[in-house]
Write a protein that holds these residues in place. Structure first.
Motif, PDB file in Angstrom:
ATOM      1  N   LYS A  19       0.099 -10.974  30.534  1.00 40.05           N
ATOM      2  CA  LYS A  19       1.305 -10.901  29.441  1.00 40.05           C
ATOM      3  C   LYS A  19       1.305  -9.702  28.846  1.00 40.05           C
ATOM      4  N   THR A  20       0.315  -9.192  28.003  1.00 39.84           N
ATOM      5  CA  THR A  20       0.479  -8.156  27.039  1.00 39.84           C
ATOM      6  C   THR A  20       0.624  -6.746  27.698  1.00 39.84           C
ATOM      7  N   LEU A  21      -0.217  -6.696  29.079  1.00 40.96           N
ATOM      8  CA  LEU A  21       0.035  -5.596  29.812  1.00 40.96           C
ATOM      9  C   LEU A  21       1.362  -5.296  30.284  1.00 40.96           C
ATOM     10  N   LEU A  22       1.988  -6.480  30.757  1.00 44.15           N
ATOM     11  CA  LEU A  22       3.334  -6.508  31.326  1.00 44.15           C
ATOM     12  C   LEU A  22       4.321  -6.049  30.172  1.00 44.15           C
ATOM     13  N   VAL A  23       4.189  -6.596  28.949  1.00 46.91           N
ATOM     14  CA  VAL A  23       5.181  -6.166  27.936  1.00 46.91           C
ATOM     15  C   VAL A  23       4.944  -4.687  27.586  1.00 46.91           C
ATOM     16  N   VAL A  24       3.696  -4.031  27.546  1.00 46.21           N
ATOM     17  CA  VAL A  24       3.328  -2.665  27.360  1.00 46.21           C
ATOM     18  C   VAL A  24       3.927  -1.944  28.409  1.00 46.21           C
ATOM     19  N   CYS A  25       4.023  -2.382  29.734  1.00 47.23           N
ATOM     20  CA  CYS A  25       4.618  -1.555  30.728  1.00 47.23           C
ATOM     21  C   CYS A  25       5.991  -1.675  30.625  1.00 47.23           C
ATOM     22  N   LEU A  26       6.746  -2.809  30.154  1.00 41.88           N
ATOM     23  CA  LEU A  26       8.425  -2.672  29.873  1.00 41.88           C
ATOM     24  C   LEU A  26       8.411  -1.775  28.872  1.00 41.88           C
ATOM     25  N   LEU A  27       7.731  -1.694  27.650  1.00 46.19           N
ATOM     26  CA  LEU A  27       8.112  -0.948  26.533  1.00 46.19           C
ATOM     27  C   LEU A  27       7.778   0.561  26.959  1.00 46.19           C
ATOM     28  N   LEU A  28       6.809   0.883  27.554  1.00 42.43           N
ATOM     29  CA  LEU A  28       6.663   2.352  27.912  1.00 42.43           C
ATOM     30  C   LEU A  28       7.935   2.876  28.689  1.00 42.43           C
ATOM     31  N   THR A  29       8.226   1.878  29.838  1.00 43.89           N
ATOM     32  CA  THR A  29       9.206   2.152  30.976  1.00 43.89           C
ATOM     33  C   THR A  29      10.625   2.537  30.246  1.00 43.89           C
ATOM     34  N   ALA A  30      10.753   1.488  29.516  1.00 43.63           N
ATOM     35  CA  ALA A  30      11.860   1.567  28.749  1.00 43.63           C
ATOM     36  C   ALA A  30      12.176   2.973  27.734  1.00 43.63           C
ATOM     37  N   THR A  31      11.165   3.043  27.070  1.00 42.25           N
ATOM     38  CA  THR A  31      11.008   4.551  26.354  1.00 42.25           C
ATOM     39  C   THR A  31      11.207   5.505  26.875  1.00 42.25           C
ATOM     40  N   TYR A  32      10.503   5.628  28.089  1.00 42.08           N
ATOM     41  CA  TYR A  32      10.661   6.882  29.086  1.00 42.08           C
ATOM     42  C   TYR A  32      11.821   7.075  29.555  1.00 42.08           C
ATOM     43  N   ALA A  33      12.333   5.829  30.010  1.00 40.50           N
ATOM     44  CA  ALA A  33      13.914   5.933  30.598  1.00 40.50           C
ATOM     45  C   ALA A  33      14.815   6.554  29.544  1.00 40.50           C
ATOM     46  N   GLY A  34      14.649   6.279  28.274  1.00 39.03           N
ATOM     47  CA  GLY A  34      15.559   6.630  27.184  1.00 39.03           C
ATOM     48  C   GLY A  34      15.291   7.981  26.992  1.00 39.03           C
ATOM     49  N   VAL A  35      13.919   8.731  27.093  1.00 41.83           N
ATOM     50  CA  VAL A  35      13.710  10.155  27.036  1.00 41.83           C
ATOM     51  C   VAL A  35      14.126  10.918  28.037  1.00 41.83           C
ATOM     52  N   VAL A  36      14.074  10.516  29.320  1.00 35.88           N
ATOM     53  CA  VAL A  36      14.699  10.988  30.644  1.00 35.88           C
ATOM     54  C   VAL A  36      16.292  11.076  30.379  1.00 35.88           C
ATOM     55  N   ALA A  37      16.902  10.135  29.898  1.00 31.79           N
ATOM     56  CA  ALA A  37      18.310   9.997  29.977  1.00 31.79           C
ATOM     57  C   ALA A  37      18.743  11.064  28.923  1.00 31.79           C
ATOM     58  N   LYS A  38      17.920  11.114  28.016  1.00 34.97           N
ATOM     59  CA  LYS A  38      18.332  12.349  26.781  1.00 34.97           C
ATOM     60  C   LYS A  38      17.417  13.376  26.962  1.00 34.97           C
ATOM     61  N   HIS A  39      17.227  13.953  28.000  1.00 34.73           N
ATOM     62  CA  HIS A  39      15.955  14.822  28.209  1.00 34.73           C
ATOM     63  C   HIS A  39      16.154  16.321  27.570  1.00 34.73           C
ATOM     64  N   ASP A  40      17.381  16.868  27.499  1.00 35.14           N
ATOM     65  CA  ASP A  40      18.010  17.980  27.032  1.00 35.14           C
ATOM     66  C   ASP A  40      17.487  17.979  25.427  1.00 35.14           C
ATOM     67  N   VAL A  41      17.920  16.719  24.649  1.00 35.14           N
ATOM     68  CA  VAL A  41      17.848  16.645  23.252  1.00 35.14           C
ATOM     69  C   VAL A  41      16.331  16.513  22.996  1.00 35.14           C
ATOM     70  N   ALA A  42      15.344  15.612  23.846  1.00 30.58           N
ATOM     71  CA  ALA A  42      13.968  15.400  23.801  1.00 30.58           C
ATOM     72  C   ALA A  42      13.253  16.736  23.922  1.00 30.58           C
ATOM     73  N   ASP A  43      13.759  17.727  24.963  1.00 28.85           N
ATOM     74  CA  ASP A  43      13.036  18.781  25.190  1.00 28.85           C
ATOM     75  C   ASP A  43      13.207  19.822  24.062  1.00 28.85           C
ATOM     76  N   GLU A  44      14.512  19.876  23.513  1.00 29.94           N
ATOM     77  CA  GLU A  44      14.777  20.921  22.573  1.00 29.94           C
ATOM     78  C   GLU A  44      14.022  20.430  21.295  1.00 29.94           C
ATOM     79  N   ARG A  45      13.956  19.325  20.905  1.00 29.62           N
ATOM     80  CA  ARG A  45      13.513  19.052  19.460  1.00 29.62           C
ATOM     81  C   ARG A  45      12.071  18.991  19.612  1.00 29.62           C
ATOM     82  N   LEU A  46      11.392  18.554  20.634  1.00 26.14           N
ATOM     83  CA  LEU A  46       9.778  18.521  20.776  1.00 26.14           C
ATOM     84  C   LEU A  46       9.253  19.885  20.929  1.00 26.14           C
TER      85      LEU A  46
END
Length: 601
Positions: A266-293
């Motif tokens: 259960k813990t690993l599944l939650v971690v996977c869901l959080l990571l995947t959702a976070t990365y999906a958000g970064v990719v969706a806003k990749h221009d902003v993330a790339d520029e800021r970082l």
């Protein structure tokens, strides 16, 4: 399609995806280490070597993983990869963004910067053996392999065997290929796709920072798809029931599926869901993330080039052309460094890649040194032919226009040249020099241009960036300078800025040995100076070298330019000298590059 066929197709698809990511990670880290530390060949070779070494260690140890929980181990591997790959990327960036005490050995920093390569390679080494074992369990009679894949594999196998049979003795075997051959085939296809898509789509289209998150997102999605399809969900309140938890008959399709079932943590599944959702958000806003970082990293990197607290940098814009990263930034002297007279002064600067190209305080003096000083050695007028290699900001062309000479201008980056025409930052200095009626501009590589042209020049100006990566080493090679010498007129000279022998002694020695090996026998070195702090005293700005294959007149002769005559006390003492040769330092050649010294890291 039966459940077993569906399971097999899922495993093959996952094999393609994880192989795609595995190969692409290798290239991301290679390019990142090149950007951070310079030396394309060095970084790629070491990274690839470490990656495959780690891959082999992971594959060798995969047999020790519990065979009863193959699916669970694969799920864990993908989640760990999704977490470790971006974390390792940020670690490398962080190492180059902070001030590391001089007491810390450089070898230790070198080792730590490459640990992410080892970790990602090690985890990737688990993937193929786990997938192969799961595939063999599902496809124990060969019937689950899609017919198109069996047919294609058989035909390819027959063609390869026929080719191999021309040199070796072969024995054709009948029967089903093992799961390893099928998984390997899909692994190689995925690897090729990863290489091509990274080189043609991800890196040029998104950049390094978004790319690492795209790949991590794919690993997360692969983990979720796998556990959704093969997972044991008996504990899940909405999906588990008695029937799903009860043993299946040994001859049912679900029995095959249970061979690789993943007992979901259960813990690993939650971690996977959080990571995947976070990365999906970064990719969706990749221009902003790339520029800021990238902005945060660049600002810290620029500030670290000065004494602690002496400089504050603010990136105002950045873009990447096909050939270079163009960064505009404001730098403000805070007054806490060794030059208190700069207190509070802010100026706009330009960087191309890692090299400072232009700052407002010395933009004019640099081009005076590049153009107005050596023009004392040639006649003004349209009969004089000048070649400018680089200079895509058009500023050197503006200075040459004052002398009415004929100019051939060669620069590789047409996109940067086009933008510089209308950019206010450059227009204040080049005054639309690209419209000069005696100017011929060619978008091409300077080395290749000299290989193909039959023109000879009275003056060759090398307005090129420092050797910050291997791609620029050609313009610092014996072969290039030999081409420059070949295209000089009888009394012609070549001019380039250069690293100071005091600040960069080894770089200077390699440079001098290179131009000497190219046939230049005489050199004239001078500094341009500027009153940067308005205190009535001038400071050194840039050092230049005039190169010639024979004797040439002094700068302060009858043909001296107005700029040189006004500073006769400075340039009157400048003398021509024989080009020296330093022992123990190899010149730079295209086929034997001296990038350990020449690449400015």
């Amino acid at each position: 399609m039966s459940d077993t066929r569906t399971d097999t197709a899922t495993l093959l698809t996952l094999t393609f995806v994880v192989s795609f990511c595995s190969f692409a990670y290798e290239f991301v880290y290679s390019e990142l280490l090149t950007v951070m530390y310079g030396g394309t060949v060095t970084q790629y070779v070491i990274t690839v070597g470490l990656y495959f070494f780690s891959l082999g260690i992971g594959a060798a140890l995969s047999d020790d993983l519990d065979g009863a929980t193959l699916g669970g181990n694969f799920f864990r591997t993908e989640v760990l990869l999704a977490a470790a790959a971006p974390a390792g990327f940020l670690l490398i960036v962080g190492l180059n963004s902070v001030r590391i005490p001089q007491a810390v050995p450089a070898e230790l920093v070198w080792t730590v910067a490459r640990l992410p390569v080892v970790v990602v390679g090690f985890l990737s080494g688990f993937e193929l053996p786990l997938l192969t074992r799961m595939f063999d369990e599902l496809d124990d009679d060969g019937s689950a392999t899609p017919s198109w894949l069996r047919t294609a594999g058989t035909r390819i196998h027959d063609l390869v065997v026929a080719a191999v049979g021309t040199l070796w003795t072969v024995e054709r075997t009948e029967g089903r290929r093992s799961g390893l051959s099928v998984i390997l085939a899909m692994d190689y296809v995925g690897g090729l796709a990863g290489a091509v898509v990274y080189a043609r789509v991800l890196y040029p289209g998104l950049g390094l920072i978004p790319t690492i998150f795209v790949l991590a997102l794919l690993n997360g999605v692969a983990a979720l798809v796998f556990v959704a399809h093969f997972g044991d969900w008996s504990w899940w309140p909405l999906g588990g029931d008695a029937s799903s938890a009860s043993p299946a008959p040994s001859d049912s399709p679900r029995a095959d599926r249970s061979l690789s079932a993943a007992r979901v943590s259960k813990t690993l599944l939650v971690v996977c869901l959080l990571l995947t959702a976070t990365y999906a958000g970064v990719v969706a806003k990749h221009d902003v993330a790339d520029e800021r970082l990238s902005q945060l990293y660049l600002e810290q990197q620029i500030e670290n080039e000065y004494s602690p607290g002496a400089m504050r940098a603010t990136v105002t814009s950045q873009e990447t052309t096909a050939y270079q990263h163009v960064i505009r930034y404001d730098r403000t002297w805070t007054g806490t460094g060794p030059n208190p007279y700069f207190d509070g002064r802010t100026e706009r600067c330009l960087r191309l890649g890692a090299a400072v190209q232009l700052c407002e305080s010395w933009a004019d003096s640099y081009h005076r040194g590049l153009v107005d000083v050596p023009m004392s050695l040639v006649e003004p007028g349209p009969e004089t032919k000048v070649l400018v290699v680089g200079g895509g900001d058009w500023i050197a062309i503006d200075h040459l226009r004052e002398y009415g000479v004929t100019v051939d201008h060669v620069d590789l980056d047409g996109e940067f040249m086009r933008d510089a025409k209308t950019d206010p930052f450059f227009r204040r200095w080049h005054d639309d020099a690209y419209e000069y009626d005696r100017l011929n501009t060619t978008v091409a590589d300077g080395y290749r241009y000299l290989q193909e042209t039959n023109e000879t020049y009275d003056l060759v100006l090398l307005d090129i960036p420092g050797a910050t990566d291997d791609d620029l080493l050609t313009l610092y090679s014996t072969e290039f300078y030999r081409s420059v010498r070949t295209h000089l007129s009888e009394d012609g000279v070549a001019v380039t800025w250069g690293y100071s022998p005091d600040a960069y002694p080894e770089h200077h020695k390699a440079f001098v040995n290179t131009v000497g090996a190219a046939g230049f026998t005489r050199e004239l070195s001078y500094w341009v100076r500027e009153d940067l702090d308005d205190d009535g005293e001038t400071e050194r700005v840039e050092q230049f070298y005039v190169l010639a294959p024979g004797e040439r007149p002094r700068l302060t002769g009858d043909g001296a330019t107005e700029y040189v005559r006004a500073r006769e006390e400075r340039y009157g003492s400048v003398e021509w000298h024989a080009v020296p040769h330093y022992r123990g330092v190899r010149e730079n050649s295209i086929f034997h590059p001296n990038y350990d010294i020449l690449v400015d890291t």
